[in-house]
Design a protein around this motif. Structure first.
Motif, PDB file in Angstrom:
ATOM      1  N   GLY A 289       0.662  34.395  -5.493  1.00 23.68           N
ATOM      2  CA  GLY A 289       0.387  33.658  -4.265  1.00 23.68           C
ATOM      3  C   GLY A 289       1.618  33.465  -3.400  1.00 23.68           C
ATOM      4  N   GLN A 290       1.388  33.083  -2.186  1.00 26.07           N
ATOM      5  CA  GLN A 290       2.463  32.764  -1.250  1.00 26.07           C
ATOM      6  C   GLN A 290       2.115  31.474  -0.534  1.00 26.07           C
ATOM      7  OE1 GLN A 290       2.899  36.164   1.362  1.00 26.07           O
ATOM      8  NE2 GLN A 290       4.398  37.118   0.011  1.00 26.07           N
ATOM      9  N   THR A 291       3.152  30.753  -0.176  1.00 25.09           N
ATOM     10  CA  THR A 291       2.918  29.547   0.622  1.00 25.09           C
ATOM     11  C   THR A 291       2.531  29.970   2.029  1.00 25.09           C
ATOM     12  OG1 THR A 291       5.305  29.457   1.079  1.00 25.09           O
ATOM     13  CG2 THR A 291       4.469  28.091  -0.723  1.00 25.09           C
ATOM     14  N   HIS A 292       1.504  29.337   2.590  1.00 22.68           N
ATOM     15  CA  HIS A 292       0.946  29.762   3.873  1.00 22.68           C
ATOM     16  C   HIS A 292       1.344  28.874   5.051  1.00 22.68           C
ATOM     17  CE1 HIS A 292      -1.433  32.887   1.999  1.00 22.68           C
ATOM     18  NE2 HIS A 292      -1.870  32.020   1.108  1.00 22.68           N
ATOM     19  N   SER A 293       2.153  27.872   4.773  1.00 24.90           N
ATOM     20  CA  SER A 293       2.600  27.001   5.862  1.00 24.90           C
ATOM     21  C   SER A 293       3.934  26.389   5.464  1.00 24.90           C
ATOM     22  CB  SER A 293       1.571  25.890   6.122  1.00 24.90           C
ATOM     23  OG  SER A 293       1.497  25.011   5.008  1.00 24.90           O
ATOM     24  N   ALA A 294       4.642  25.877   6.448  1.00 28.23           N
ATOM     25  CA  ALA A 294       5.915  25.218   6.162  1.00 28.23           C
ATOM     26  C   ALA A 294       5.708  23.998   5.285  1.00 28.23           C
ATOM     27  CB  ALA A 294       6.584  24.813   7.476  1.00 28.23           C
ATOM     28  N   LYS A 295       4.591  23.297   5.479  1.00 27.56           N
ATOM     29  CA  LYS A 295       4.305  22.112   4.678  1.00 27.56           C
ATOM     30  C   LYS A 295       4.092  22.478   3.210  1.00 27.56           C
ATOM     31  CE  LYS A 295       1.193  18.137   4.391  1.00 27.56           C
ATOM     32  NZ  LYS A 295       0.019  17.459   4.995  1.00 27.56           N
ATOM     33  N   GLU A 296       3.301  23.515   2.968  1.00 27.41           N
ATOM     34  CA  GLU A 296       3.053  23.929   1.582  1.00 27.41           C
ATOM     35  C   GLU A 296       4.341  24.415   0.933  1.00 27.41           C
ATOM     36  OE1 GLU A 296      -0.212  26.574  -0.911  1.00 27.41           O
ATOM     37  OE2 GLU A 296       0.464  27.298   1.049  1.00 27.41           O
ATOM     38  N   TYR A 297       5.158  25.127   1.693  1.00 28.57           N
ATOM     39  CA  TYR A 297       6.447  25.580   1.163  1.00 28.57           C
ATOM     40  C   TYR A 297       7.317  24.394   0.758  1.00 28.57           C
ATOM     41  CZ  TYR A 297      11.225  27.358   1.139  1.00 28.57           C
ATOM     42  OH  TYR A 297      12.510  27.639   0.777  1.00 28.57           O
ATOM     43  N   LYS A 298       7.382  23.377   1.625  1.00 27.81           N
ATOM     44  CA  LYS A 298       8.206  22.209   1.329  1.00 27.81           C
ATOM     45  C   LYS A 298       7.686  21.452   0.112  1.00 27.81           C
ATOM     46  CE  LYS A 298       9.863  21.456   6.069  1.00 27.81           C
ATOM     47  NZ  LYS A 298       9.816  20.554   7.251  1.00 27.81           N
ATOM     48  N   ILE A 299       6.360  21.371  -0.019  1.00 27.97           N
ATOM     49  CA  ILE A 299       5.775  20.685  -1.179  1.00 27.97           C
ATOM     50  C   ILE A 299       6.147  21.420  -2.470  1.00 27.97           C
ATOM     51  CG2 ILE A 299       3.599  20.152  -2.349  1.00 27.97           C
ATOM     52  CD1 ILE A 299       2.404  19.568   0.405  1.00 27.97           C
ATOM     53  N   CYS A 300       5.981  22.736  -2.467  1.00 34.33           N
ATOM     54  CA  CYS A 300       6.294  23.518  -3.668  1.00 34.33           C
ATOM     55  C   CYS A 300       7.784  23.443  -4.005  1.00 34.33           C
ATOM     56  CB  CYS A 300       5.863  24.972  -3.480  1.00 34.33           C
ATOM     57  SG  CYS A 300       4.083  25.222  -3.555  1.00 34.33           S
ATOM     58  N   LYS A 301       8.614  23.521  -2.972  1.00 36.93           N
ATOM     59  CA  LYS A 301      10.058  23.461  -3.219  1.00 36.93           C
ATOM     60  C   LYS A 301      10.452  22.097  -3.761  1.00 36.93           C
ATOM     61  CE  LYS A 301      14.573  24.423  -1.218  1.00 36.93           C
ATOM     62  NZ  LYS A 301      15.205  23.303  -1.958  1.00 36.93           N
ATOM     63  N   PHE A 302       9.897  21.029  -3.178  1.00 36.97           N
ATOM     64  CA  PHE A 302      10.208  19.687  -3.653  1.00 36.97           C
ATOM     65  C   PHE A 302       9.764  19.511  -5.103  1.00 36.97           C
ATOM     66  CE2 PHE A 302       8.702  15.305  -4.362  1.00 36.97           C
ATOM     67  CZ  PHE A 302       9.906  14.622  -4.205  1.00 36.97           C
ATOM     68  N   LEU A 303       8.547  19.924  -5.400  1.00 38.56           N
ATOM     69  CA  LEU A 303       8.040  19.788  -6.764  1.00 38.56           C
ATOM     70  C   LEU A 303       8.870  20.612  -7.745  1.00 38.56           C
ATOM     71  CD1 LEU A 303       4.181  19.904  -6.125  1.00 38.56           C
ATOM     72  CD2 LEU A 303       5.529  17.926  -6.861  1.00 38.56           C
ATOM     73  N   GLY A 304       9.236  21.824  -7.336  1.00 36.38           N
ATOM     74  CA  GLY A 304      10.057  22.644  -8.204  1.00 36.38           C
ATOM     75  C   GLY A 304      11.438  22.056  -8.432  1.00 36.38           C
ATOM     76  N   ASP A 305      12.033  21.521  -7.373  1.00 32.24           N
ATOM     77  CA  ASP A 305      13.379  20.945  -7.491  1.00 32.24           C
ATOM     78  C   ASP A 305      13.412  19.735  -8.426  1.00 32.24           C
ATOM     79  OD1 ASP A 305      14.388  22.848  -5.766  1.00 32.24           O
ATOM     80  OD2 ASP A 305      14.436  21.529  -4.020  1.00 32.24           O
ATOM     81  N   ILE A 306      12.383  18.894  -8.344  1.00 32.43           N
ATOM     82  CA  ILE A 306      12.422  17.654  -9.133  1.00 32.43           C
ATOM     83  C   ILE A 306      11.820  17.814 -10.522  1.00 32.43           C
ATOM     84  CG2 ILE A 306      12.300  16.221  -7.055  1.00 32.43           C
ATOM     85  CD1 ILE A 306       9.381  15.580  -7.839  1.00 32.43           C
ATOM     86  N   SER A 307      11.184  18.956 -10.801  1.00 34.48           N
ATOM     87  CA  SER A 307      10.436  19.089 -12.053  1.00 34.48           C
ATOM     88  C   SER A 307      11.311  18.886 -13.284  1.00 34.48           C
ATOM     89  CB  SER A 307       9.759  20.461 -12.112  1.00 34.48           C
ATOM     90  OG  SER A 307      10.710  21.514 -12.030  1.00 34.48           O
ATOM     91  N   TYR A 308      12.409  19.602 -13.364  1.00 33.68           N
ATOM     92  CA  TYR A 308      13.264  19.489 -14.542  1.00 33.68           C
ATOM     93  C   TYR A 308      13.971  18.134 -14.613  1.00 33.68           C
ATOM     94  CZ  TYR A 308      17.008  20.551 -17.882  1.00 33.68           C
ATOM     95  OH  TYR A 308      17.884  20.510 -18.932  1.00 33.68           O
ATOM     96  N   PRO A 309      14.573  17.638 -13.521  1.00 37.75           N
ATOM     97  CA  PRO A 309      15.182  16.301 -13.601  1.00 37.75           C
ATOM     98  C   PRO A 309      14.197  15.207 -14.020  1.00 37.75           C
ATOM     99  CG  PRO A 309      15.969  17.428 -11.654  1.00 37.75           C
ATOM    100  CD  PRO A 309      14.880  18.290 -12.226  1.00 37.75           C
ATOM    101  N   ILE A 310      12.970  15.253 -13.514  1.00 33.30           N
ATOM    102  CA  ILE A 310      11.985  14.243 -13.911  1.00 33.30           C
ATOM    103  C   ILE A 310      11.646  14.384 -15.387  1.00 33.30           C
ATOM    104  CG2 ILE A 310       9.542  13.611 -13.702  1.00 33.30           C
ATOM    105  CD1 ILE A 310       9.763  13.936 -10.733  1.00 33.30           C
ATOM    106  N   TYR A 311      11.396  15.610 -15.814  1.00 35.69           N
ATOM    107  CA  TYR A 311      10.998  15.823 -17.208  1.00 35.69           C
ATOM    108  C   TYR A 311      12.066  15.332 -18.176  1.00 35.69           C
ATOM    109  CZ  TYR A 311       9.789  18.138 -21.560  1.00 35.69           C
ATOM    110  OH  TYR A 311       9.499  18.386 -22.882  1.00 35.69           O
ATOM    111  N   ILE A 312      13.328  15.616 -17.899  1.00 38.56           N
ATOM    112  CA  ILE A 312      14.376  15.335 -18.876  1.00 38.56           C
ATOM    113  C   ILE A 312      14.965  13.937 -18.731  1.00 38.56           C
ATOM    114  CG2 ILE A 312      16.403  16.150 -17.610  1.00 38.56           C
ATOM    115  CD1 ILE A 312      15.429  16.894 -21.300  1.00 38.56           C
TER     116      ILE A 312
END
Length: 372
Positions: A289-312
């Motif tokens: 898949g690909q992000t289809h809007s700037a908003k979806e891109y920002k959501i995915c990037k934010f979630l990806g960035d915080i995923s490991y710090p939150i988990y650990i």
């Protein structure tokens, strides 16, 4: 020193977003777990499967990032890159665990915490920095965890083992040999879950023979299955991939337990099938898949960035919340909900703060140092 460091490849943004979705589900699962009266009563019944999803996603991304680079990358540089990515937050997670340790003192759940001397706490923290497993005899909490200050460290221990196995030899496996390894690992996973006394895949966080076996079972198929998936498939364009893959991932984890107490094997079969077939499908959909809007891109990037710090970093706050629940069994639902929401919010905010104020600056410094 390396004057020509390997550049980072573009990220699969939707896979990054899925990692964040799974991390948030893990936090919620651990909060609800404090209220569960048995392994059969949980709102997010299969939330622990997020760990198995992380392993599979990691194997897929490792293959994508490194499989075609070994002609210009040494084993040492591979291990260095993995350490730079993972180890700073391991250390921060242990520091937060040590800072929160005495706040989780609980007559009902952790009655001995106030008796632990500071020197022993600091020793446990220093060992935790290395991710070397703590023997049961050195447990300072009472749950027999590999890392008593930050329980989820156990999965990073097995993540490192998977990376070592990949770097030292499995990266050279042909598709046929890797397929054989994955099939055998899947069979071991299926056998364990179906015959497990609790009918699930839970475990891996103690330094005992049974728990070590579970840890390897949970790591081997997902990680090397993800590696194989990356090698034998090519992503195809999927519309609304983030939405559909997120829903499928959540459905697997929120599904009620199968079979009940009378047929525990049925739940084990469900979890094995989810890990072996559905999680690879989720990753395949996300990779295509690909992000289809700037908003979806920002959501995915934010979630990806915080995923490991939150988990650990979230689990020290779970210790405190769980201790409060056990010490306040008469608390009203509104009190529990309020404290649970606060714990969730603190976990996310601390993870984000660690990302921006510590993890990203440290990794940028390490990357700069490697080319000077």
């Amino acid at each position: 020193m390396n004057a020509n460091p390997l550049p980072s490849k573009p990220h699969y943004q939707i896979l990054d977003g899925l990692r964040g979705v799974a991390a948030l589900i893990v936090v919620a699962f651990h909060i609800f777990e404090a209220h569960a009266t048995s392994h059969l009563t949980q709102i997010i019944n299969h939330g622990y499967l997020a760990v198995d999803f992380f392993f599979l996603l990691s194997g897929y991304v490792i293959a994508y990032a490194y499989d075609d680079r070994w002609h210009k990358m040494s084993i040492g540089s591979f291990f260095r890159r993995r350490l730079e990515r993972l180890q700073p937050m391991v250390i921060m997670g242990m520091i937060i665990g040590a800072a929160c340790f005495y706040f989780s003192d609980s007559p009902a759940l952790f009655p001995q915490i106030h008796t632990v001397p500071v020197w022993q706490l600091l020793l446990t923290m220093l060992v935790g920095f290395t991710l070397l497993p703590m023997p049961v005899s050195m447990d300072i909490r009472g749950w027999q965890e590999l890392h008593p200050l930050n329980g989820p460290g156990w999965s990073l221990f097995y993540e490192y083992i998977a990376n070592i196995l990949y770097g030292l030899g499995i990266r050279r496996f042909s598709k046929g040999l890797l397929t054989a390894l994955v099939v055998l690992s899947a069979a071991a996973l299926m056998h364990y879950t179906v015959t497990s006394k609790n009918g699930d895949i839970i475990g891996g966080w103690s330094l005992t023979p049974e728990q070590i076996k579970i840890g390897f079972i949970r790591m081997m198929f997902p990680f090397f299955g993800g590696l194989l998936l990356a090698r034998v498939t090519k992503p195809v364009r999927i519309k609304n991939a983030f939405l559909w893959s997120s829903l499928l991932l959540a459905l697997i984890m929120f599904m009620p337990r199968i079979g009940g107490a009378e047929h525990l094997w049925a739940n084990g079969l469900y979890e094995a099938l989810a890990i072996i077939f559905v999680f690879p499908l989720v990753v395949y959909l996300g990779a295509g898949g690909q992000t289809h809007s700037a908003k979806e891109y920002k959501i995915c990037k934010f979630l990806g960035d915080i995923s490991y710090p939150i988990y650990i970093t979230h689990y020290p706050f779970i210790y405190i919340y769980t201790a409060w629940v056990f010490d306040n069994r008469q608390a009203t639902p509104s009190q529990a909900i309020g404290y649970g929401l606060l714990t969730f919010a603190v976990s996310v905010l601390v993870g984000y703060a660690c990302l921006k104020l510590y993890d990203e600056p440290i990794r940028a410094w390490l990357k700069k140092k490697s080319i000077t």
